[in-house]
Motif scaffolding. Structure first.
Motif, PDB file in Angstrom:
ATOM      1  N   VAL A   1       0.843  -1.200   0.000  1.00 55.15           N
ATOM      2  CA  VAL A   1       0.000   0.000   0.000  1.00 55.15           C
ATOM      3  C   VAL A   1       0.878   1.251   0.000  1.00 55.15           C
ATOM      4  O   VAL A   1       1.995   1.232   0.521  1.00 55.15           O
TER       5      VAL A   1
ATOM      6  N   GLU B   1      -8.783  11.116  -7.105  1.00 61.63           N
ATOM      7  CA  GLU B   1      -8.839  10.103  -8.157  1.00 61.63           C
ATOM      8  C   GLU B   1      -7.827   8.995  -7.869  1.00 61.63           C
ATOM      9  O   GLU B   1      -8.124   7.809  -7.955  1.00 61.63           O
ATOM     10  N   GLU B   2      -6.615   9.432  -7.472  1.00 59.71           N
ATOM     11  CA  GLU B   2      -5.499   8.494  -7.378  1.00 59.71           C
ATOM     12  C   GLU B   2      -5.594   7.545  -6.184  1.00 59.71           C
ATOM     13  O   GLU B   2      -5.229   6.381  -6.287  1.00 59.71           O
ATOM     14  N   PHE B   3      -6.051   8.054  -5.042  1.00 61.14           N
ATOM     15  CA  PHE B   3      -6.045   7.234  -3.823  1.00 61.14           C
ATOM     16  C   PHE B   3      -7.399   6.539  -3.630  1.00 61.14           C
ATOM     17  O   PHE B   3      -8.438   7.066  -4.026  1.00 61.14           O
ATOM     18  N   ASP B   4      -7.349   5.356  -3.007  1.00 60.06           N
ATOM     19  CA  ASP B   4      -8.568   4.576  -2.787  1.00 60.06           C
ATOM     20  C   ASP B   4      -9.330   5.042  -1.567  1.00 60.06           C
ATOM     21  O   ASP B   4     -10.548   4.839  -1.475  1.00 60.06           O
ATOM     22  N   ALA B   5      -8.620   5.619  -0.594  1.00 60.24           N
ATOM     23  CA  ALA B   5      -9.277   6.088   0.629  1.00 60.24           C
ATOM     24  C   ALA B   5      -8.587   7.364   1.089  1.00 60.24           C
ATOM     25  O   ALA B   5      -7.356   7.475   1.011  1.00 60.24           O
TER      26      ALA B   5
ATOM     27  N   GLU C   1     -18.370   8.703  -6.448  1.00 64.53           N
ATOM     28  CA  GLU C   1     -17.317   7.728  -6.145  1.00 64.53           C
ATOM     29  C   GLU C   1     -16.205   8.416  -5.350  1.00 64.53           C
ATOM     30  O   GLU C   1     -15.733   7.894  -4.334  1.00 64.53           O
ATOM     31  N   GLN C   2     -15.794   9.599  -5.790  1.00 70.07           N
ATOM     32  CA  GLN C   2     -14.741  10.324  -5.055  1.00 70.07           C
ATOM     33  C   GLN C   2     -15.240  10.733  -3.673  1.00 70.07           C
ATOM     34  O   GLN C   2     -14.519  10.604  -2.681  1.00 70.07           O
TER      35      GLN C   2
ATOM     36  N   LYS D   1     -14.982   8.122  -0.977  1.00 72.59           N
ATOM     37  CA  LYS D   1     -13.648   7.726  -0.494  1.00 72.59           C
ATOM     38  C   LYS D   1     -13.236   8.490   0.763  1.00 72.59           C
ATOM     39  O   LYS D   1     -12.245   8.141   1.397  1.00 72.59           O
TER      40      LYS D   1
ATOM     41  N   LEU E   1      -7.162  -3.328   5.838  1.00 66.24           N
ATOM     42  CA  LEU E   1      -6.359  -3.537   4.620  1.00 66.24           C
ATOM     43  C   LEU E   1      -5.910  -4.987   4.528  1.00 66.24           C
ATOM     44  O   LEU E   1      -5.963  -5.593   3.460  1.00 66.24           O
TER      45      LEU E   1
ATOM     46  N   GLU F   1      -8.797  -6.990   3.365  1.00 63.20           N
ATOM     47  CA  GLU F   1      -9.112  -6.727   1.949  1.00 63.20           C
ATOM     48  C   GLU F   1      -8.076  -7.338   1.007  1.00 63.20           C
ATOM     49  O   GLU F   1      -8.398  -7.776  -0.087  1.00 63.20           O
TER      50      GLU F   1
END
Ligand code: 4NP
Length: 150
Positions: free
Chosen positions: A26, A71-75, A95-96, A99, A144, A147
């Protein structure tokens, strides 16, 4: 990890989570919703509380949160409700928006508590911030791991 100045709380959150996730694939980063301290190292009080817990954050440099981060990071974990509001201003989709989380809701779900801003206070404030972030980051790490199936 997002706070206001990216010199007190979010550098600690970045350092704590990166330390816990050393063996996981990560990327952990941090930024501020304000640009006052861009390019600066973390506050010496954050560096100190990190170092006595064997976490090195002195090489971090403050940067401002950018729309691309959403956009780049998942959370995206924000330290307080003001950061939450300012981070959501950069979001362009549901969606953004989905997060973005108040970090203390990880350890105290639904509480909507803020990590108190320690900048104008004394050293005790930094110890409290460390303890709160350590607890929340332990839960993020566990999530994490499950997941990622590790
Ligand atoms: P941080 O703390 O958001 O946790 O990095 C602060 C750092 C600087 C300022 C406020 C809060 N400031 O007003 O300069």
């Amino acid at each position: 990890m997002v706070c206001l100045g990216n010199i007190c709380r979010s550098p600690l959150a970045e350092g704590i989570l990166a330390h816990k996730c050393k063996s996981l694939p990560v990327e952990v980063d941090s930024a501020g919703t304000a640009a006052y301290h861009v390019g600066n190292a973390p506050d010496p009080r954050s560096q100190y509380i990190a170092s006595i817990n064997n976490i090195e954050i002195q090489n971090q440099k403050a940067r401002a949160l950018e729309s691309n981060d959403l956009e780049e990071f998942d959370a995206i974990y924000v330290m307080d409700k003001s950061n939450y509001k300012n981070t959501l201003k950069l979001a362009v989709s549901n969606e953004q928006r989905s997060k973005v989380h108040l970090i203390l809701n990880m350890s105290d779900p639904g509480s909507n508590k803020d990590v108190p801003d320690p900048y104008y206070g004394g050293d005790d404030g930094f110890k409290l911030v460390f303890d709160l972030l350590n607890e929340a980051c332990e839960i993020i790490k566990n999530q994490l791991e499950s997941e990622l199936n590790v």
